[in-house]
Write an enzyme that holds these catalytic residues in place. Structure first.
Site, mmCIF file in Angstrom:
data_model
loop_
_atom_site.group_PDB
_atom_site.id
_atom_site.type_symbol
_atom_site.label_atom_id
_atom_site.label_comp_id
_atom_site.label_asym_id
_atom_site.label_seq_id
_atom_site.Cartn_x
_atom_site.Cartn_y
_atom_site.Cartn_z
ATOM 1 N N ASN A 71 -13.057 8.323 -71.985
ATOM 2 C CA ASN A 71 -12.791 9.629 -72.572
ATOM 3 C C ASN A 71 -11.798 10.374 -71.689
ATOM 4 O O ASN A 71 -11.958 10.391 -70.466
ATOM 5 C CB ASN A 71 -14.090 10.431 -72.687
ATOM 6 C CG ASN A 71 -15.082 9.796 -73.651
ATOM 7 O OD1 ASN A 71 -14.680 9.241 -74.673
ATOM 8 N ND2 ASN A 71 -16.362 9.844 -73.325
ATOM 9 N N HIS A 115 -13.642 7.167 -65.521
ATOM 10 C CA HIS A 115 -14.752 6.208 -65.604
ATOM 11 C C HIS A 115 -14.661 5.445 -66.922
ATOM 12 O O HIS A 115 -14.245 5.997 -67.947
ATOM 13 C CB HIS A 115 -16.110 6.912 -65.479
ATOM 14 C CG HIS A 115 -16.272 8.100 -66.371
ATOM 15 N ND1 HIS A 115 -15.728 9.334 -66.073
ATOM 16 C CD2 HIS A 115 -16.908 8.256 -67.563
ATOM 17 C CE1 HIS A 115 -16.025 10.190 -67.036
ATOM 18 N NE2 HIS A 115 -16.740 9.557 -67.960
#
Ligand code: 5GP
Ligand code: ZN
Length: 116
Positions: A88, A101
């Site tokens: 994201n 991440h």
């Protein structure tokens, strides 16, 4: 001044996490609010706020991050049935923690939709 980044604190051992894998460059741990039976996060130990902050010189580390993501998925037992990887990025991408991440979601069919 201490580093305010949550995932940098996990890397530093200042905040506990259920670690899955670690080497000199990356760390994998279980998401605290799993969205699937398997929900892991793989992060570089180096701080980048988001995918929008990487540069051409970061290609080797990004390659390592993705290859180790596949390794972690296999270690978690979802490689054969399959899984979803997700990064994201910023507000419209739904990013909440601003340390890049890779999510690994698996352990159940996730459907074909990539956006809700
Ligand atoms: P994002 O929305 O930024 O892509 O995802 C951040 C993820 O980090 C979320 O899935 C959230 O559950 C997870 N998370 C937030 N705080 C912590 C924490 O302190 N420990 C762990 N293990 N996961 C966290
Ligand atoms: Zn960080």
């Amino acid at each position: 001044m201490s580093n305010p980044c949550l995932f940098c604190k996990i890397v530093a051992g200042e905040i506990p996490a259920k670690k899955i894998y670690e080497d000199e460059q990356v760390l994998a741990f279980h998401d605290i609010h799993p969205q699937a039976p398997v929900h892991a996060l793989i992060i570089p130990k180096h701080h980048w706020a988001s995918l929008d902050d990487v540069a051409p010189r970061d290609r080797p580390l990004l390659g390592h991050l993705l290859e180790r993501t596949a390794h972690v998925a296999r270690e978690l037992g979802v490689a054969d049935t399959g899984y979803r990887t997700l990064i994201n990025t910023k507000a419209h991408g739904g990013q909440e923690v601003f340390h890049i991440h890779v999510h690994v979601l698996g352990g159940r069919p996730l459907g074909r939709m990539v956006a809700p």
